[in-house]
Design a protein around this motif. Structure first.
Motif, PDB file in Angstrom:
ATOM      1  N   CYS A 170       0.820  -1.215   0.000  1.00 38.81           N
ATOM      2  CA  CYS A 170       0.000   0.000   0.000  1.00 38.81           C
ATOM      3  C   CYS A 170       0.850   1.260   0.000  1.00 38.81           C
ATOM      4  CB  CYS A 170      -0.943  -0.001   1.207  1.00 38.81           C
ATOM      5  SG  CYS A 170      -0.115   0.234   2.809  1.00 38.81           S
ATOM      6  N   GLY A 171       2.050   1.209   0.609  1.00 39.59           N
ATOM      7  CA  GLY A 171       2.906   2.378   0.682  1.00 39.59           C
ATOM      8  C   GLY A 171       2.493   3.388   1.734  1.00 39.59           C
ATOM      9  N   ARG A 172       1.447   3.077   2.522  1.00 39.66           N
ATOM     10  CA  ARG A 172       0.929   4.030   3.500  1.00 39.66           C
ATOM     11  C   ARG A 172       1.026   3.541   4.940  1.00 39.66           C
ATOM     12  NH1 ARG A 172      -2.904   3.076  -0.193  1.00 39.66           N
ATOM     13  NH2 ARG A 172      -4.154   1.954   1.367  1.00 39.66           N
ATOM     14  N   CYS A 173       1.060   2.224   5.147  1.00 37.76           N
ATOM     15  CA  CYS A 173       0.973   1.673   6.495  1.00 37.76           C
ATOM     16  C   CYS A 173       2.306   1.789   7.229  1.00 37.76           C
ATOM     17  CB  CYS A 173       0.523   0.221   6.446  1.00 37.76           C
ATOM     18  SG  CYS A 173       1.737  -0.917   5.720  1.00 37.76           S
ATOM     19  N   ALA A 174       2.290   1.418   8.524  1.00 38.21           N
ATOM     20  CA  ALA A 174       3.501   1.504   9.341  1.00 38.21           C
ATOM     21  C   ALA A 174       4.579   0.553   8.838  1.00 38.21           C
ATOM     22  CB  ALA A 174       3.161   1.202  10.802  1.00 38.21           C
ATOM     23  N   VAL A 175       4.176  -0.613   8.311  1.00 39.06           N
ATOM     24  CA  VAL A 175       5.146  -1.574   7.795  1.00 39.06           C
ATOM     25  C   VAL A 175       5.878  -0.989   6.592  1.00 39.06           C
ATOM     26  CG1 VAL A 175       5.437  -3.848   6.743  1.00 39.06           C
ATOM     27  CG2 VAL A 175       3.850  -3.561   8.655  1.00 39.06           C
ATOM     28  N   CYS A 176       5.129  -0.427   5.650  1.00 40.34           N
ATOM     29  CA  CYS A 176       5.746   0.181   4.469  1.00 40.34           C
ATOM     30  C   CYS A 176       6.638   1.360   4.866  1.00 40.34           C
ATOM     31  CB  CYS A 176       4.674   0.639   3.488  1.00 40.34           C
ATOM     32  SG  CYS A 176       3.795  -0.701   2.647  1.00 40.34           S
ATOM     33  N   ALA A 177       6.225   2.110   5.892  1.00 38.87           N
ATOM     34  CA  ALA A 177       7.014   3.258   6.329  1.00 38.87           C
ATOM     35  C   ALA A 177       8.358   2.821   6.901  1.00 38.87           C
ATOM     36  CB  ALA A 177       6.240   4.063   7.375  1.00 38.87           C
ATOM     37  N   ARG A 178       8.394   1.625   7.538  1.00 42.68           N
ATOM     38  CA  ARG A 178       9.653   1.114   8.088  1.00 42.68           C
ATOM     39  C   ARG A 178      10.546   0.540   7.003  1.00 42.68           C
ATOM     40  NH1 ARG A 178       6.224  -1.351  11.908  1.00 42.68           N
ATOM     41  NH2 ARG A 178       6.718  -3.390  10.999  1.00 42.68           N
ATOM     42  N   GLY A 179       9.952   0.146   5.866  1.00 43.86           N
ATOM     43  CA  GLY A 179      10.771  -0.344   4.763  1.00 43.86           C
ATOM     44  C   GLY A 179      10.456  -1.729   4.240  1.00 43.86           C
ATOM     45  N   PRO A 180      10.107  -2.719   5.099  1.00 40.76           N
ATOM     46  CA  PRO A 180       9.906  -4.090   4.581  1.00 40.76           C
ATOM     47  C   PRO A 180       8.534  -4.269   3.926  1.00 40.76           C
ATOM     48  CG  PRO A 180       9.558  -4.088   6.946  1.00 40.76           C
ATOM     49  CD  PRO A 180       9.993  -2.674   6.570  1.00 40.76           C
ATOM     50  N   TYR A 181       8.370  -3.672   2.745  1.00 44.65           N
ATOM     51  CA  TYR A 181       7.058  -3.651   2.092  1.00 44.65           C
ATOM     52  C   TYR A 181       6.542  -5.040   1.752  1.00 44.65           C
ATOM     53  CZ  TYR A 181      10.172  -3.799  -2.009  1.00 44.65           C
ATOM     54  OH  TYR A 181      11.150  -4.132  -2.922  1.00 44.65           O
TER      55      TYR A 181
ATOM     56  N   VAL B 182       6.153  -2.934  -7.873  1.00 38.44           N
ATOM     57  CA  VAL B 182       7.552  -2.671  -7.549  1.00 38.44           C
ATOM     58  C   VAL B 182       8.423  -3.235  -8.665  1.00 38.44           C
ATOM     59  CG1 VAL B 182       9.405  -2.957  -5.864  1.00 38.44           C
ATOM     60  CG2 VAL B 182       7.020  -2.848  -5.088  1.00 38.44           C
ATOM     61  N   THR B 183       9.212  -2.369  -9.300  1.00 38.40           N
ATOM     62  CA  THR B 183      10.071  -2.790 -10.411  1.00 38.40           C
ATOM     63  C   THR B 183      11.524  -2.447 -10.121  1.00 38.40           C
ATOM     64  OG1 THR B 183       9.717  -0.678 -11.559  1.00 38.40           O
ATOM     65  CG2 THR B 183       8.248  -2.511 -12.145  1.00 38.40           C
ATOM     66  N   HIS B 184      12.425  -3.189 -10.809  1.00 33.15           N
ATOM     67  CA  HIS B 184      13.858  -2.954 -10.688  1.00 33.15           C
ATOM     68  C   HIS B 184      14.459  -3.028 -12.091  1.00 33.15           C
ATOM     69  CE1 HIS B 184      13.755  -3.629  -6.263  1.00 33.15           C
ATOM     70  NE2 HIS B 184      12.755  -4.426  -6.601  1.00 33.15           N
ATOM     71  N   ARG B 185      15.221  -2.020 -12.457  1.00 28.22           N
ATOM     72  CA  ARG B 185      15.813  -1.988 -13.799  1.00 28.22           C
ATOM     73  C   ARG B 185      16.918  -3.017 -13.925  1.00 28.22           C
ATOM     74  NH1 ARG B 185      16.874   4.089 -15.780  1.00 28.22           N
ATOM     75  NH2 ARG B 185      17.409   2.907 -17.643  1.00 28.22           N
ATOM     76  N   LEU B 186      17.065  -3.541 -15.146  1.00 29.75           N
ATOM     77  CA  LEU B 186      18.055  -4.563 -15.438  1.00 29.75           C
ATOM     78  C   LEU B 186      19.124  -4.022 -16.378  1.00 29.75           C
ATOM     79  CD1 LEU B 186      15.620  -7.564 -16.077  1.00 29.75           C
ATOM     80  CD2 LEU B 186      17.057  -7.206 -14.054  1.00 29.75           C
ATOM     81  N   PRO B 187      20.368  -4.444 -16.202  1.00 27.24           N
ATOM     82  CA  PRO B 187      21.424  -4.009 -17.124  1.00 27.24           C
ATOM     83  C   PRO B 187      21.278  -4.665 -18.483  1.00 27.24           C
ATOM     84  CG  PRO B 187      22.280  -5.606 -15.558  1.00 27.24           C
ATOM     85  CD  PRO B 187      20.880  -5.295 -15.120  1.00 27.24           C
ATOM     86  N   ALA B 188      21.775  -4.026 -19.493  1.00 29.30           N
ATOM     87  CA  ALA B 188      21.589  -4.495 -20.872  1.00 29.30           C
ATOM     88  C   ALA B 188      22.204  -5.858 -21.103  1.00 29.30           C
ATOM     89  CB  ALA B 188      22.178  -3.472 -21.842  1.00 29.30           C
ATOM     90  N   GLY B 189      23.302  -6.180 -20.443  1.00 30.68           N
ATOM     91  CA  GLY B 189      23.994  -7.433 -20.721  1.00 30.68           C
ATOM     92  C   GLY B 189      23.426  -8.651 -20.046  1.00 30.68           C
ATOM     93  N   LEU B 190      22.431  -8.493 -19.199  1.00 26.62           N
ATOM     94  CA  LEU B 190      21.851  -9.630 -18.488  1.00 26.62           C
ATOM     95  C   LEU B 190      20.770 -10.281 -19.338  1.00 26.62           C
ATOM     96  CD1 LEU B 190      21.739 -11.253 -15.846  1.00 26.62           C
ATOM     97  CD2 LEU B 190      20.078  -9.585 -14.980  1.00 26.62           C
TER      98      LEU B 190
ATOM     99  N   ARG C 128      12.277 -11.215   0.163  1.00 25.33           N
ATOM    100  CA  ARG C 128      13.610 -10.640   0.129  1.00 25.33           C
ATOM    101  C   ARG C 128      13.552  -9.117   0.226  1.00 25.33           C
ATOM    102  NH1 ARG C 128      10.153 -10.547  -4.006  1.00 25.33           N
ATOM    103  NH2 ARG C 128      10.521 -12.763  -4.245  1.00 25.33           N
ATOM    104  N   SER C 129      14.692  -8.523   0.535  1.00 29.70           N
ATOM    105  CA  SER C 129      14.800  -7.074   0.662  1.00 29.70           C
ATOM    106  C   SER C 129      15.171  -6.461  -0.686  1.00 29.70           C
ATOM    107  CB  SER C 129      15.874  -6.716   1.693  1.00 29.70           C
ATOM    108  OG  SER C 129      17.154  -7.102   1.214  1.00 29.70           O
ATOM    109  N   PRO C 130      14.942  -5.164  -0.865  1.00 29.17           N
ATOM    110  CA  PRO C 130      15.391  -4.497  -2.101  1.00 29.17           C
ATOM    111  C   PRO C 130      16.900  -4.570  -2.276  1.00 29.17           C
ATOM    112  CG  PRO C 130      13.847  -3.102  -0.882  1.00 29.17           C
ATOM    113  CD  PRO C 130      14.182  -4.252   0.009  1.00 29.17           C
TER     114      PRO C 130
END
Length: 365
Positions: A96-107, A148-156, A311-313
């Motif tokens: 949600c990005g709004r709750c106490a859990v998201c505010a601490r980081g472990p979404y 939640v997305t994460h960019r990938l390098p071109a060579g992977l 897992r973590s970011p």
């Protein structure tokens, strides 16, 4: 938007452990939303379990998703730092990005994406809910505003990029919950998808010895573990597991990671394998959930038992970098590819235990 097609196909899991390919309309994305063109969708045990039990409603499965940005709604590019054509890995979590859990980081622990509490995730939302394509087993996957997305390098490559999430899980489990220190010994229970990822993560993190256990039927997967630098152990007598591992390592294990699934019988041998101050990492709920543990042994040896989820970011960033520079070594595990027409049959085979020897199975739409 000019390059976004009008429709796209997807493999849809149906109640009764069957599936079919359907066509869906691609609606223009709203503010903060987008579409990814799927290039690879890894199949994991969660997908197999959902398919085998029979989904309650038709659903596009797939939550280890690699794709290329095809369209972005208003504000999406600025908020995510993405542009059309970027390659990304998509996490399953929809926090949600709004709750106490998201505010601490472990979404990943956000109640709104907690599957044990009825939360929502990529690959688990019914196809009847527009736009329908919210799983990776399709030509396109919808990108909700809270994805939640994460960019990938071109060579992977896409094949290796499909390892990102299970490998990131493994890095988190070994270095976080397992607290692995250089020159320690790691034992991995089970040579499946996550078991091989944990073996690779332990070698990457500096373990001096990595042992992977498996049943007699797992000999080919144990050979893959050996190619990753692990010592294979065939378990035909659970009572002798600790002794056989000790004969290879000549010292007790510091970390044991249990990846075998619901079977509680591995926990006794796992604890026996650990030396003083050892750590046991549990990655899957057991059935029954309440299981006896020898509290005297825990206290005498100062053992720690930790359950993990996701897992973590930071672990994802480490996994992407390791896969890109080759230090993961997971290219040694063969990739089995299947198209949309073959996805349901593959899930059925995996559920029946008649799937391919390699656990790295990837849907390539």
């Amino acid at each position: 938007m000019a390059d976004l097609p009008r429709t796209a196909r997807a493999s849809v899991a149906l109640p009764g452990a069957t599936g079919e390919v359907r066509e869906f309309e691609l609606a223009p994305p709203g503010a903060g939303e987008g579409w990814l063109e799927v290039t690879a969708s890894g199949i994991c045990g969660t997908d197999v379990g959902l398919f085998a039990r029979g989904v309650s409603e038709p659903t596009v499965l797939g939550h280890h998703v690699v794709g290329r940005v095809a369209a972005l709604g208003e504000g999406t590019a600025q908020r995510r730092g993405l542009a059309a054509g970027d390659r990304v890995v998509l996490e399953e979590y929809l926090p949600c990005g709004r709750c106490a859990v998201c505010a601490r980081g472990p979404y990943r622990l956000c109640p709104e994406t907690d599957i044990w509490g009825g939360g929502r995730r990529i690959g688990m939302i019914p196809a009847a809910e527009r736009p329908g394509l919210t799983g990776g087993n399709g030509e396109f996957v919808f990108l909700p505003a809270n994805a939640v997305t994460h960019r990938l390098p071109a060579g992977l490559t896409d094949e290796l990029a499909a390892w990102v999430l299970p490998y990131a899980n493994a890095i988190d489990w070994v270095t976080g919950a397992g607290g692995l220190r250089p020159d320690e010994t790691v034992v991995v229970m089970g040579p499946g998808y996550h078991g091989l990822a944990v073996a690779a993560a332990a070698r990457w993190a500096g373990a001096s010895r990595v042992v992977v256990t498996g049943l007699p039927r797992d000999r080919e997967r144990l050979a893959m573990a050996e190619a990753l630098g692990a010592l294979p152990v065939v378990v035909d007598d659970p009572a002798a597991t600790a002794e056989r591992i000790g004969a290879l390592t000549h010292r007790p294990a510091d970390v044991v990671v249990d990846t075998v699934g619901t079977d509680p019988s591995v926990l006794g041998p796992a604890l026996d394998t650990l030396g003083h101050g050892g750590r046991l990492v549990l990655t899957h709920p057991k059935r029954p959930g309440a299981i006896p543990l020898d509290s005297g042994l825990l206290i005498r040896r100062g053992l720690r038992v930790t359950g993990v989820r996701g897992r973590s970011p930071e672990a994802i960033s480490a996994a992407i970098a390791s896969l890109a520079d080759g230090s993961a070594g997971l290219g040694a595990v063969p990739t089995v590819e299947v198209d949309l027409e073959g996805a349901a049959d593959m899930l059925s085979r995996l559920a029946a235990g008649t799937g391919p020897e390699s656990p790295h199975v990837v849907v390539r739409p």
